[in-house]
Write a protein that holds these residues in place. Structure first.
Motif, PDB file in Angstrom:
ATOM      1  N   MET A 111       0.881  -1.250   0.017  1.00 17.83           N
ATOM      2  CA  MET A 111      -0.034   0.054   0.068  1.00 17.83           C
ATOM      3  C   MET A 111       0.778   1.168  -0.068  1.00 17.83           C
ATOM      4  O   MET A 111       0.706   2.320   0.629  1.00 17.83           O
ATOM      5  N   THR A 112       1.985   1.121  -0.873  1.00 16.45           N
ATOM      6  CA  THR A 112       2.963   2.279  -0.435  1.00 16.45           C
ATOM      7  C   THR A 112       2.766   2.997  -2.041  1.00 16.45           C
ATOM      8  O   THR A 112       3.684   3.834  -2.285  1.00 16.45           O
ATOM      9  N   GLU A 113       1.857   2.689  -2.855  1.00 16.03           N
ATOM     10  CA  GLU A 113       1.870   3.454  -4.007  1.00 16.03           C
ATOM     11  C   GLU A 113       1.473   4.603  -3.855  1.00 16.03           C
ATOM     12  O   GLU A 113       0.584   5.014  -3.271  1.00 16.03           O
ATOM     13  N   LYS A 114       2.040   5.733  -4.700  1.00 10.54           N
ATOM     14  CA  LYS A 114       1.833   6.870  -4.531  1.00 10.54           C
ATOM     15  C   LYS A 114       0.816   7.423  -5.257  1.00 10.54           C
ATOM     16  O   LYS A 114       0.253   6.842  -6.471  1.00 10.54           O
ATOM     17  N   ILE A 115       0.160   8.569  -4.734  1.00 11.22           N
ATOM     18  CA  ILE A 115      -1.259   9.132  -5.490  1.00 11.22           C
ATOM     19  C   ILE A 115      -0.984   9.943  -6.748  1.00 11.22           C
ATOM     20  O   ILE A 115      -0.015  10.882  -6.406  1.00 11.22           O
ATOM     21  N   PRO A 116      -1.244   9.738  -7.749  1.00 10.77           N
ATOM     22  CA  PRO A 116      -0.640  10.422  -8.813  1.00 10.77           C
ATOM     23  C   PRO A 116      -1.491  11.900  -9.094  1.00 10.77           C
ATOM     24  O   PRO A 116      -2.756  11.326  -9.211  1.00 10.77           O
ATOM     25  N   LEU A 117      -0.940  12.768  -9.265  1.00 13.45           N
ATOM     26  CA  LEU A 117      -1.595  14.278  -9.460  1.00 13.45           C
ATOM     27  C   LEU A 117      -1.246  14.695 -10.698  1.00 13.45           C
ATOM     28  O   LEU A 117       0.050  14.541 -11.154  1.00 13.45           O
ATOM     29  N   LEU A 118      -2.024  15.579 -11.380  1.00 14.40           N
ATOM     30  CA  LEU A 118      -1.651  16.290 -12.610  1.00 14.40           C
ATOM     31  C   LEU A 118      -1.595  17.557 -12.239  1.00 14.40           C
ATOM     32  O   LEU A 118      -2.827  18.214 -11.783  1.00 14.40           O
ATOM     33  N   LEU A 119      -0.592  18.356 -12.396  1.00 12.76           N
ATOM     34  CA  LEU A 119      -0.408  19.893 -12.182  1.00 12.76           C
ATOM     35  C   LEU A 119      -0.483  20.664 -13.145  1.00 12.76           C
ATOM     36  O   LEU A 119       0.485  20.159 -14.204  1.00 12.76           O
ATOM     37  N   VAL A 120      -1.352  21.451 -13.566  1.00 14.07           N
ATOM     38  CA  VAL A 120      -1.371  22.218 -15.144  1.00 14.07           C
ATOM     39  C   VAL A 120      -1.094  23.746 -14.577  1.00 14.07           C
ATOM     40  O   VAL A 120      -2.018  24.387 -14.096  1.00 14.07           O
ATOM     41  N   GLU A 121       0.108  24.017 -14.854  1.00 14.13           N
ATOM     42  CA  GLU A 121       0.427  25.430 -14.343  1.00 14.13           C
ATOM     43  C   GLU A 121       1.563  26.094 -15.255  1.00 14.13           C
ATOM     44  O   GLU A 121       2.619  25.539 -15.648  1.00 14.13           O
ATOM     45  N   ASP A 122       1.437  27.227 -15.837  1.00 13.61           N
ATOM     46  CA  ASP A 122       2.397  27.898 -16.776  1.00 13.61           C
ATOM     47  C   ASP A 122       3.332  28.516 -16.009  1.00 13.61           C
ATOM     48  O   ASP A 122       4.509  28.806 -16.914  1.00 13.61           O
ATOM     49  N   GLU A 123       3.167  29.213 -15.052  1.00 18.71           N
ATOM     50  CA  GLU A 123       4.192  29.966 -14.484  1.00 18.71           C
ATOM     51  C   GLU A 123       5.402  28.663 -13.845  1.00 18.71           C
ATOM     52  O   GLU A 123       4.822  28.370 -12.714  1.00 18.71           O
ATOM     53  N   ARG A 124       6.319  29.163 -14.190  1.00 17.15           N
ATOM     54  CA  ARG A 124       7.457  28.002 -13.877  1.00 17.15           C
ATOM     55  C   ARG A 124       7.945  28.079 -12.399  1.00 17.15           C
ATOM     56  O   ARG A 124       7.844  27.052 -11.728  1.00 17.15           O
ATOM     57  N   HIS A 125       7.943  29.189 -11.615  1.00 12.82           N
ATOM     58  CA  HIS A 125       8.217  29.198 -10.281  1.00 12.82           C
ATOM     59  C   HIS A 125       7.427  28.867  -9.458  1.00 12.82           C
ATOM     60  O   HIS A 125       7.614  28.140  -8.478  1.00 12.82           O
ATOM     61  N   ILE A 126       6.052  29.160  -9.857  1.00 16.54           N
ATOM     62  CA  ILE A 126       4.872  28.614  -8.993  1.00 16.54           C
ATOM     63  C   ILE A 126       4.797  26.992  -8.988  1.00 16.54           C
ATOM     64  O   ILE A 126       4.756  26.328  -7.929  1.00 16.54           O
ATOM     65  N   ALA A 127       4.949  26.473 -10.340  1.00 19.59           N
ATOM     66  CA  ALA A 127       5.018  25.194 -10.574  1.00 19.59           C
ATOM     67  C   ALA A 127       6.216  24.322  -9.783  1.00 19.59           C
ATOM     68  O   ALA A 127       5.818  23.450  -9.154  1.00 19.59           O
ATOM     69  N   GLN A 128       7.250  24.899  -9.947  1.00 24.87           N
ATOM     70  CA  GLN A 128       8.271  24.216  -9.118  1.00 24.87           C
ATOM     71  C   GLN A 128       7.961  24.188  -7.513  1.00 24.87           C
ATOM     72  O   GLN A 128       8.328  23.130  -7.058  1.00 24.87           O
ATOM     73  N   GLY A 129       7.474  25.161  -6.943  1.00 24.25           N
ATOM     74  CA  GLY A 129       7.237  25.293  -5.610  1.00 24.25           C
ATOM     75  C   GLY A 129       6.155  24.127  -5.240  1.00 24.25           C
ATOM     76  O   GLY A 129       6.170  23.565  -4.202  1.00 24.25           O
ATOM     77  N   LEU A 130       5.023  24.275  -6.285  1.00 21.83           N
ATOM     78  CA  LEU A 130       4.162  23.134  -5.832  1.00 21.83           C
ATOM     79  C   LEU A 130       4.427  21.783  -5.808  1.00 21.83           C
ATOM     80  O   LEU A 130       4.247  20.994  -5.101  1.00 21.83           O
ATOM     81  N   ILE A 131       5.353  21.522  -6.958  1.00 26.87           N
ATOM     82  CA  ILE A 131       5.823  20.325  -7.243  1.00 26.87           C
ATOM     83  C   ILE A 131       6.683  19.798  -5.918  1.00 26.87           C
ATOM     84  O   ILE A 131       6.336  18.775  -5.436  1.00 26.87           O
ATOM     85  N   PHE A 132       7.457  20.700  -5.543  1.00 26.72           N
ATOM     86  CA  PHE A 132       8.332  20.458  -4.387  1.00 26.72           C
ATOM     87  C   PHE A 132       7.409  19.899  -3.217  1.00 26.72           C
ATOM     88  O   PHE A 132       7.825  19.034  -2.546  1.00 26.72           O
ATOM     89  N   ASN A 133       6.642  20.861  -2.958  1.00 24.35           N
ATOM     90  CA  ASN A 133       5.684  20.667  -1.722  1.00 24.35           C
ATOM     91  C   ASN A 133       4.901  19.365  -1.748  1.00 24.35           C
ATOM     92  O   ASN A 133       4.582  18.577  -0.750  1.00 24.35           O
ATOM     93  N   LEU A 134       4.328  19.447  -2.997  1.00 20.25           N
ATOM     94  CA  LEU A 134       3.367  18.152  -3.015  1.00 20.25           C
ATOM     95  C   LEU A 134       4.072  16.698  -2.921  1.00 20.25           C
ATOM     96  O   LEU A 134       3.803  15.719  -2.320  1.00 20.25           O
ATOM     97  N   GLU A 135       5.494  16.767  -3.596  1.00 19.23           N
ATOM     98  CA  GLU A 135       6.373  15.724  -3.621  1.00 19.23           C
ATOM     99  C   GLU A 135       6.862  15.148  -2.175  1.00 19.23           C
ATOM    100  O   GLU A 135       7.012  14.314  -1.631  1.00 19.23           O
ATOM    101  N   GLU A 136       7.154  16.351  -1.522  1.00 20.99           N
ATOM    102  CA  GLU A 136       7.362  16.177   0.167  1.00 20.99           C
ATOM    103  C   GLU A 136       6.298  15.531   0.679  1.00 20.99           C
ATOM    104  O   GLU A 136       6.533  14.832   1.632  1.00 20.99           O
ATOM    105  N   GLU A 137       4.999  15.959   0.387  1.00 18.27           N
ATOM    106  CA  GLU A 137       3.853  15.277   0.955  1.00 18.27           C
ATOM    107  C   GLU A 137       3.743  13.709   0.470  1.00 18.27           C
ATOM    108  O   GLU A 137       2.720  13.011   1.079  1.00 18.27           O
ATOM    109  N   GLY A 138       4.392  13.350  -0.474  1.00 18.60           N
ATOM    110  CA  GLY A 138       4.404  11.979  -0.766  1.00 18.60           C
ATOM    111  C   GLY A 138       3.456  11.748  -2.178  1.00 18.60           C
ATOM    112  O   GLY A 138       3.398  10.396  -2.487  1.00 18.60           O
ATOM    113  N   TYR A 139       3.136  12.649  -2.570  1.00 17.75           N
ATOM    114  CA  TYR A 139       2.432  12.588  -3.973  1.00 17.75           C
ATOM    115  C   TYR A 139       3.365  12.389  -5.141  1.00 17.75           C
ATOM    116  O   TYR A 139       4.291  12.763  -5.061  1.00 17.75           O
TER     117      TYR A 139
END
Ligand code: CA
Length: 234
Positions: free
Chosen positions: A1-29
């Motif tokens: 049961m360690t399969e990660k939950i797959p999310l799709l992020l649709v965001e064109d502003e690179r710095h915002i996207a990077q911040g969100l990706i970083f934090n979501l991955e920290e949460e294990g997504y």
């Protein structure tokens, strides 16, 4: 049961996207990122995601359009809409065309992560993807998604029709099901059809789930009327 939950992020502003990706991955997504609506729609038609985080203002087709197209295709994936525009009207438009939740930029990261978790909790993904849907009776346990069962007599794999019939019994626990109703619900046959198939199926279910199939506790015959499933016999 360690399969990660797959999310799709649709965001064109690179710095915002990077911040969100970083934090979501920290949460294990597990995050997949695209920066435009066309790519998002194409990915969503090919792969299963648990949630879309969708920026409203995108080059090409915008977030509203993506949202609208998904709902038109009867795709019920949860959508968290992000936008810089924060007027009441935008919010209402977003929600009315099918977004499930809405956040106005700039937003608090903690709140963002809470919204993501909240949407996932409310969606089916968790039921389907993480928590198995199990039905227990006696020492038997049936996994309603994988159709695997552990029974008094060992582990088995249920066929499509066996599963259909079981579900009908489970839905109507303790109630009498007429032969006609079972034939109609499971086989799509006219209630007047004479068929031994039905009885053979019940025999099979008893063999799987009863500790003494000759003296069934769970799948009982109701003489002259049909069958009755008792979930908790005494
Ligand atoms: Ca944008």
């Amino acid at each position: 049961m360690t399969e990660k939950i797959p999310l799709l992020l649709v965001e064109d502003e690179r710095h915002i996207a990077q911040g969100l990706i970083f934090n979501l991955e920290e949460e294990g997504y597990q995050v997949t990122h695209v920066d435009n609506g066309e790519e998002a729609l194409s990915l969503l038609s090919q792969r299963a995601f648990a949630l879309v985080i969708l920026d409203l203002m995108l080059p090409g087709i915008d977030g509203l359009e993506v949202c609208e197209q998904l709902r038109d295709q009867a795709n019920q994936i949860p959508i968290l809409m992000l936008t810089a525009r924060g007027t009441e009207q935008d919010r209402i438009t977003g929600l009315s065309i099918g977004a499930d939740d809405y956040l106005t930029k700039p937003f608090n990261l903690k709140e963002f992560l809470l919204r993501v978790a909240g949407l996932l909790r409310r969606s089916n993904w968790q039921q389907k993807g993480l928590q198995p849907r199990l039905y227990n009776f006696g020492t038997n346990c049936v996994d309603l998604d994988t159709h695997q069962a552990t029974t008094a007599n060992g582990a088995i794999s249920l066929t499509e029709l066996e599963m259909k019939m079981l579900l009908l019994f489970f839905e109507r626990e303790n109630k009498v099901l007429s032969r006609g109703e079972i034939l109609k619900q499971v086989w799509g046959m006219s209630p007047n059809t004479e068929t031994r198939t039905l009885d053979n199926f019940v025999v099979r279910l008893r063999k799987y789930f009863e500790s003494n199939p000759a003296k069934p506790e769970y799948f009982r015959t109701v003489r002259g009327r049909g069958y009755r499933f008792i979930r908790n016999p005494d």
